[in-house]
Design a protein around this motif. Structure first.
Motif, PDB file in Angstrom:
ATOM      1  N   HIS A 148       0.871  -1.173   0.000  1.00 41.68           N
ATOM      2  CA  HIS A 148       0.000   0.000   0.000  1.00 41.68           C
ATOM      3  C   HIS A 148       0.912   1.228   0.000  1.00 41.68           C
ATOM      4  N   CYS A 183      -4.845   5.850   0.492  1.00 36.34           N
ATOM      5  CA  CYS A 183      -3.921   4.861  -0.041  1.00 36.34           C
ATOM      6  C   CYS A 183      -3.643   5.247  -1.490  1.00 36.34           C
ATOM      7  N   GLU A 185      -1.558   3.502  -3.683  1.00 36.58           N
ATOM      8  CA  GLU A 185      -0.992   2.422  -4.500  1.00 36.58           C
ATOM      9  C   GLU A 185      -2.090   1.374  -4.654  1.00 36.58           C
ATOM     10  N   PHE A 186      -2.386   0.991  -5.906  1.00 36.13           N
ATOM     11  CA  PHE A 186      -3.484   0.046  -6.117  1.00 36.13           C
ATOM     12  C   PHE A 186      -3.221  -1.237  -5.331  1.00 36.13           C
ATOM     13  N   CYS A 187      -4.191  -1.599  -4.462  1.00 36.94           N
ATOM     14  CA  CYS A 187      -3.964  -2.717  -3.548  1.00 36.94           C
ATOM     15  C   CYS A 187      -5.138  -3.681  -3.557  1.00 36.94           C
ATOM     16  N   HIS A 191      -9.281  -0.521  -3.096  1.00 39.72           N
ATOM     17  CA  HIS A 191      -8.187   0.449  -2.957  1.00 39.72           C
ATOM     18  C   HIS A 191      -8.734   1.868  -2.756  1.00 39.72           C
ATOM     19  N   MET A 194      -9.853   3.434   1.116  1.00 46.40           N
ATOM     20  CA  MET A 194      -8.831   3.315   2.159  1.00 46.40           C
ATOM     21  C   MET A 194      -8.474   4.716   2.607  1.00 46.40           C
TER      22      MET A 194
HETATM   23 CU1  CUA Z   1      -4.220   0.186   0.085  1.00 41.92          CU
HETATM   24 CU2  CUA Z   1      -4.496   1.005  -2.127  1.00 41.92          CU
END
Ligand code: CUA
Length: 314
Positions: A148, A183, A185-187, A191, A194
């Motif tokens: 993340h 967040c 960053e693609f998680c 995503h 977040m």
């Molecule tokens: Cu955690 Cu995107």
């Protein structure tokens, strides 16, 4: 909630904004000058010169102009590098008396722990970050699953949270207010849900907030809330969540000891009020598809009791 990179509210974001301002305006001027020179070169007519001596002089002038331009660019880039180097040192500096916090990213919520040399004074919360004004908070960033990235644009740049590693982020806020962390960053599926709302408050207000977090959960104040606590402790809720002062002590999901005082539910997926809490308890997947929270399959009366209980946990 401010999310402005160019309205810095912390020393670290100020360092980034300084680098930006230093590079932006000279670059605008240089770019305009380049366009003007290009237009002039295209527009003007070049006289045909037969005289070899005049040609040679013109050539020398062009070489001189080219060398001057190269020196100018080298000086500008050196100045940019120096500013960037100095500001980066400011951004990464650590104060020895910094407040210590640990943030663990999970799919898809933030676990926030305020560390203390005395473990009994440690405070755990979720999906909210409070910071004291004017004091550095040093945050250790961890991940419980995938990569993340935490970004609070008004306070500092992005920093990744990587499984099996610890990264650091320092925040020295200079303006009281509410800031938005996300967040970055693609998680996975959720995503976009977040959110980490950040509250910067006076040191006294922060100390009071932290003390209130240290207290165990409020005792249920009504018969329905008492029944709600029973539903929580005997049902599936307690398998993943903790509420300090009760038998629920699992940390697979967010700690709910003071859930009613938080700004949002489900890491920003829903506003925190009775109606949304009840709807969330009936069908979490409808609001946050993919969330690890399963449908607890509660009866309508159980939902109502549970909401009465959780809404009392301030
Ligand atoms: Cu955690 Cu995107």
């Amino acid at each position: 909630m401010s999310q402005q990179v160019l309205a810095p509210a912390a020393d670290q974001a100020q360092a980034i904004a300084t680098v930006w301002q230093t590079m932006f305006w000279p670059n605008v001027v240089i770019y305009m000058a380049m366009l003007a020179a290009l237009a002039w070169a295209l527009w003007r007519r070049r006289a045909v010169v037969a005289d070899a001596a005049v040609q040679a002089r013109q050539e020398r002038n062009w070489v001189r102009a080219l060398v001057a331009w190269i020196v100018f660019i080298a000086l500008v880039l050196t100045a940019y590098t120096a500013v960037s180097f100095v500001q980066d040192r400011h951004r990464l500096a650590h104060a020895p008396d910094a407040l210590r916090v640990r943030i663990t990213a999970n799919q898809w919520w933030w676990q926030v722990d305020y560390l203390d040399p005395d473990p009994s004074r440690q405070v755990g919360t979720a999906n909210e970050l409070h910071l004291p004004l004017g004091r550095m908070t040093r945050i250790d960033l961890l991940s419980g699953d995938v990569i993340h990235s935490l970004w609070i644009p008004a306070l500092n740049g992005k920093e990744d949270l990587i499984p099996g590693r610890s990264t650091q982020l320092a925040l020295t806020p200079r303006a009281i207010g509410h800031y938005r962390g996300e967040c970055a960053e693609f998680c996975g599926l959720q995503h976009a849900h977040m959110l980490l709302p950040v509250t910067v408050e006076s040191p006294a207000a922060f100390a009071a907030w932290l003390d209130a977090r240290r207290a165990p959960a409020a005792t249920p104040a009504s018969p329905s809330a008492v029944r709600g606590q029973q539903v929580f402790e005997s049902g599936t809720c307690a398998m993943c969540h903790a509420i300090a002062g009760t038998s629920a002590d699992s940390h697979a999901g967010p700690d709910l000891t003071h859930i009613a005082s938080r700004p949002m539910l489900a890491a920003g997926a829903l506003p925190n009020d009775r109606a949304h809490l009840a709807a969330w308890l009936v069908d979490p997947q409808a609001f946050k598809p993919g969330t690890k929270m399963p449908n607890p399959r509660l009866q309508p009366q159980e939902v109502s009791d549970l909401v009465d209980y959780l809404e009392g946990l301030r």
